[in-house]
Design a protein around this motif. Structure first.
Motif, PDB file in Angstrom:
ATOM      1  N   GLU A 138      22.556  10.662  41.916  1.00  0.00           N
ATOM      2  CA  GLU A 138      22.140  10.617  40.602  1.00  0.00           C
ATOM      3  C   GLU A 138      23.148  10.338  39.584  1.00  0.00           C
ATOM      4  O   GLU A 138      24.162  10.758  39.790  1.00  0.00           O
ATOM      5  CB  GLU A 138      21.419  12.051  40.436  1.00  0.00           C
ATOM      6  CG  GLU A 138      22.130  13.520  40.200  1.00  0.00           C
ATOM      7  CD  GLU A 138      21.515  14.764  40.129  1.00  0.00           C
ATOM      8  OE1 GLU A 138      21.011  14.698  39.263  1.00  0.00           O
ATOM      9  OE2 GLU A 138      21.759  15.453  41.229  1.00  0.00           O
ATOM     10  N   MET A 139      22.620  10.209  38.470  1.00  0.00           N
ATOM     11  CA  MET A 139      23.629   9.893  37.150  1.00  0.00           C
ATOM     12  C   MET A 139      23.498  11.421  36.594  1.00  0.00           C
ATOM     13  O   MET A 139      22.478  12.122  36.362  1.00  0.00           O
ATOM     14  CB  MET A 139      22.989   8.669  36.263  1.00  0.00           C
ATOM     15  CG  MET A 139      22.905   7.468  36.752  1.00  0.00           C
ATOM     16  SD  MET A 139      24.254   6.531  36.603  1.00  0.00           S
ATOM     17  CE  MET A 139      24.026   6.272  34.396  1.00  0.00           C
ATOM     18  N   THR A 140      24.757  11.744  36.133  1.00  0.00           N
ATOM     19  CA  THR A 140      24.750  12.951  35.612  1.00  0.00           C
ATOM     20  C   THR A 140      26.304  13.037  34.634  1.00  0.00           C
ATOM     21  O   THR A 140      26.645  11.927  34.409  1.00  0.00           O
ATOM     22  CB  THR A 140      25.176  14.095  36.401  1.00  0.00           C
ATOM     23  OG1 THR A 140      25.095  15.377  35.733  1.00  0.00           O
ATOM     24  CG2 THR A 140      26.185  13.953  37.491  1.00  0.00           C
ATOM     25  N   LYS A 141      26.490  13.876  34.125  1.00  0.00           N
ATOM     26  CA  LYS A 141      27.643  13.983  33.087  1.00  0.00           C
ATOM     27  C   LYS A 141      28.522  14.884  33.705  1.00  0.00           C
ATOM     28  O   LYS A 141      28.485  16.038  34.279  1.00  0.00           O
ATOM     29  CB  LYS A 141      27.369  14.294  31.895  1.00  0.00           C
ATOM     30  CG  LYS A 141      26.546  13.217  30.862  1.00  0.00           C
ATOM     31  CD  LYS A 141      26.271  13.620  29.424  1.00  0.00           C
ATOM     32  CE  LYS A 141      25.440  12.489  28.830  1.00  0.00           C
ATOM     33  NZ  LYS A 141      26.289  11.393  28.957  1.00  0.00           N
ATOM     34  N   VAL A 144      35.512  15.028  31.331  1.00  0.00           N
ATOM     35  CA  VAL A 144      36.618  14.231  31.787  1.00  0.00           C
ATOM     36  C   VAL A 144      37.469  14.166  30.602  1.00  0.00           C
ATOM     37  O   VAL A 144      37.336  13.371  29.736  1.00  0.00           O
ATOM     38  CB  VAL A 144      36.583  12.646  32.368  1.00  0.00           C
ATOM     39  CG1 VAL A 144      37.827  11.881  32.671  1.00  0.00           C
ATOM     40  CG2 VAL A 144      35.492  12.922  33.581  1.00  0.00           C
ATOM     41  N   GLN A 145      38.862  14.678  30.692  1.00  0.00           N
ATOM     42  CA  GLN A 145      39.758  14.667  29.630  1.00  0.00           C
ATOM     43  C   GLN A 145      39.115  15.194  28.351  1.00  0.00           C
ATOM     44  O   GLN A 145      39.545  14.645  27.221  1.00  0.00           O
ATOM     45  CB  GLN A 145      40.432  13.198  29.277  1.00  0.00           C
ATOM     46  CG  GLN A 145      41.280  12.727  30.458  1.00  0.00           C
ATOM     47  CD  GLN A 145      41.969  11.507  30.512  1.00  0.00           C
ATOM     48  OE1 GLN A 145      41.283  10.757  29.723  1.00  0.00           O
ATOM     49  NE2 GLN A 145      42.822  11.102  31.279  1.00  0.00           N
ATOM     50  N   GLY A 146      38.425  16.220  28.414  1.00  0.00           N
ATOM     51  CA  GLY A 146      37.956  16.856  27.300  1.00  0.00           C
ATOM     52  C   GLY A 146      36.740  16.116  26.846  1.00  0.00           C
ATOM     53  O   GLY A 146      35.879  16.683  25.796  1.00  0.00           O
ATOM     54  N   LYS A 147      36.066  15.107  27.246  1.00  0.00           N
ATOM     55  CA  LYS A 147      34.957  14.568  26.819  1.00  0.00           C
ATOM     56  C   LYS A 147      33.867  14.429  28.121  1.00  0.00           C
ATOM     57  O   LYS A 147      34.111  14.484  29.212  1.00  0.00           O
ATOM     58  CB  LYS A 147      35.259  13.123  26.593  1.00  0.00           C
ATOM     59  CG  LYS A 147      36.059  13.019  25.393  1.00  0.00           C
ATOM     60  CD  LYS A 147      36.364  11.521  25.049  1.00  0.00           C
ATOM     61  CE  LYS A 147      37.376  11.392  23.612  1.00  0.00           C
ATOM     62  NZ  LYS A 147      37.520  10.046  23.344  1.00  0.00           N
ATOM     63  N   ASP A 148      32.594  14.605  27.705  1.00  0.00           N
ATOM     64  CA  ASP A 148      31.357  14.501  28.443  1.00  0.00           C
ATOM     65  C   ASP A 148      31.146  12.871  28.807  1.00  0.00           C
ATOM     66  O   ASP A 148      30.842  12.435  27.901  1.00  0.00           O
ATOM     67  CB  ASP A 148      30.237  15.320  28.258  1.00  0.00           C
ATOM     68  CG  ASP A 148      30.140  16.790  28.347  1.00  0.00           C
ATOM     69  OD1 ASP A 148      31.184  17.030  29.138  1.00  0.00           O
ATOM     70  OD2 ASP A 148      29.600  17.465  27.609  1.00  0.00           O
ATOM     71  N   VAL A 149      31.284  12.624  30.019  1.00  0.00           N
ATOM     72  CA  VAL A 149      31.172  11.063  30.284  1.00  0.00           C
ATOM     73  C   VAL A 149      30.029  11.102  31.478  1.00  0.00           C
ATOM     74  O   VAL A 149      29.929  12.018  32.254  1.00  0.00           O
ATOM     75  CB  VAL A 149      32.315  10.466  30.665  1.00  0.00           C
ATOM     76  CG1 VAL A 149      33.465  10.584  29.694  1.00  0.00           C
ATOM     77  CG2 VAL A 149      33.050  11.064  31.969  1.00  0.00           C
ATOM     78  N   ASP A 150      29.375   9.883  31.558  1.00  0.00           N
ATOM     79  CA  ASP A 150      28.444   9.558  32.763  1.00  0.00           C
ATOM     80  C   ASP A 150      29.289   9.349  33.991  1.00  0.00           C
ATOM     81  O   ASP A 150      30.234   8.405  34.006  1.00  0.00           O
ATOM     82  CB  ASP A 150      27.636   8.283  32.115  1.00  0.00           C
ATOM     83  CG  ASP A 150      26.865   8.643  31.057  1.00  0.00           C
ATOM     84  OD1 ASP A 150      25.912   9.591  31.303  1.00  0.00           O
ATOM     85  OD2 ASP A 150      26.902   8.104  29.991  1.00  0.00           O
ATOM     86  N   VAL A 151      28.933   9.738  34.905  1.00  0.00           N
ATOM     87  CA  VAL A 151      29.289   9.571  36.338  1.00  0.00           C
ATOM     88  C   VAL A 151      28.127   9.522  37.298  1.00  0.00           C
ATOM     89  O   VAL A 151      26.890  10.046  37.110  1.00  0.00           O
ATOM     90  CB  VAL A 151      30.221  11.003  36.677  1.00  0.00           C
ATOM     91  CG1 VAL A 151      31.653  10.683  35.813  1.00  0.00           C
ATOM     92  CG2 VAL A 151      29.568  12.073  36.973  1.00  0.00           C
ATOM     93  N   ILE A 152      28.323   9.025  38.511  1.00  0.00           N
ATOM     94  CA  ILE A 152      27.300   9.101  39.757  1.00  0.00           C
ATOM     95  C   ILE A 152      27.819  10.034  40.469  1.00  0.00           C
ATOM     96  O   ILE A 152      29.001  10.250  40.734  1.00  0.00           O
ATOM     97  CB  ILE A 152      27.378   7.748  40.329  1.00  0.00           C
ATOM     98  CG1 ILE A 152      26.871   6.578  39.452  1.00  0.00           C
ATOM     99  CG2 ILE A 152      26.585   7.734  41.667  1.00  0.00           C
ATOM    100  CD1 ILE A 152      26.975   5.298  40.057  1.00  0.00           C
ATOM    101  N   LYS A 153      26.933  10.868  40.796  1.00  0.00           N
ATOM    102  CA  LYS A 153      27.047  12.149  41.498  1.00  0.00           C
ATOM    103  C   LYS A 153      26.447  12.039  43.141  1.00  0.00           C
ATOM    104  O   LYS A 153      25.245  11.663  43.114  1.00  0.00           O
ATOM    105  CB  LYS A 153      26.382  13.511  40.960  1.00  0.00           C
ATOM    106  CG  LYS A 153      26.417  14.518  41.909  1.00  0.00           C
ATOM    107  CD  LYS A 153      26.130  15.971  41.103  1.00  0.00           C
ATOM    108  CE  LYS A 153      25.680  17.293  42.022  1.00  0.00           C
ATOM    109  NZ  LYS A 153      24.320  16.988  42.824  1.00  0.00           N
TER     110      LYS A 153
END
Length: 264
Positions: A138-141, A144-153
């Motif tokens: 799934e795509m989630t957030k 990373v380095q203090g920012k919410d970024v999109d990642v694949i889980k």
């Protein structure tokens, strides 16, 4: 070009040889083996042995060596073989059994999707998640380095535990990668209408850790009724027998069904 010590299986026997590695492929010192990386379609690592599947060849090439040599060989293959490949940051494993892995960190490397598995690879690590063990993508957030970024889980089953790996790349390619991963694992999907409500309820209780006796009491079902539900789950590939008393555990496909069914 580098030369590494290996053993190559030939007609059931292991032959000691030197393997020359260059940018295009590998060749053995006795000239019995010559493989171009781009002809490799699958790679499996089992202990100290690599099973290398070459397009057009019935049997895999089997090579054994020490861990350091196998790491170099895997990295060379994954960087150039016939696979969907993308440069990424990854964290694998990031979570194991619901607990964050100590000292887990993002690694710069790549992801390669082969016939039987999803490989994460960097200079120091090559990690395979077998496609049959993938429970959820799934795509989630993530922060990373203090920012919410999109990642694949990617959730996968490893030794009866749910393990989570994370993939980070530019958003422009993240969606493409997500779509490709979902397509590669769609054979594990189970639609809700394929499982009757009672079977789905029992599967949920098995997922939560209940044994057969507890399920019988919770749902006021007889042993025969629960066995009938188990038969349905086993037939659909959602569960497998683990003890004589017909205790079952969910397969990766079953975990995937529950994961999808519980998403909001």
């Amino acid at each position: 070009m580098s030369n590494v010590p290996v053993k190559i299986e030939k007609q059931g026997k292991w032959i000691t040889a030197k393997l020359a590695l260059d940018k295009e492929g590998m060749k053995s010192s006795d000239k019995s083996l010559a493989v171009l990386y781009k002809s490799i379609v699958d790679l499996e690592a089992k202990g100290s042995v690599l099973n290398i599947v070459v397009k057009g060849q019935k049997d895999p090439v089997r090579i054994a060596s020490v861990a350091k040599v196998l790491s170099v060989l895997k990295r060379q293959i994954l960087a150039s073989c016939s696979a969907y490949r993308l440069g990424t940051f990854f964290m694998s494993p990031a979570v194991r059994g619901g607990v964050f892995v100590k000292n887990a960190a993002w690694e710069k490397g790549g992801i390669a999707v082969l016939v039987s598995g999803i490989w994460f690879f960097s200079k120091n690590h090559q990690i395979c998640v077998p496609l049959d063990d993938v429970a959820s993508i799934e795509m989630t957030k993530r922060e990373v380095q203090g920012k919410d970024v999109d990642v694949i889980k990617i959730d996968h089953i490893e030794e009866d535990e749910v393990v989570t790996s994370l993939v980070l790349c530019p958003i422009t390619t993240l969606q493409v990668l997500y779509n490709f991963l979902k397509e590669s694992t769609k054979g594990m999907d189970v639609a809700s209408h394929e499982v009757d409500p009672q079977s789905a309820q029992v599967a949920m209780l098995v997922y939560s850790g209940m044994d057969t006796a507890s399920i019988e009491n919770m749902l006021t079902l007889s042993q025969r009724d629960v066995d009938r539900v188990y038969d349905a789950l086993i037939k659909q590939g959602l569960a497998e027998v683990v003890v004589t008393r017909r205790e079952v555990k969910l397969t990766t496909k079953g975990v995937r069904f529950i994961s999808d069914a519980t998403k909001v």
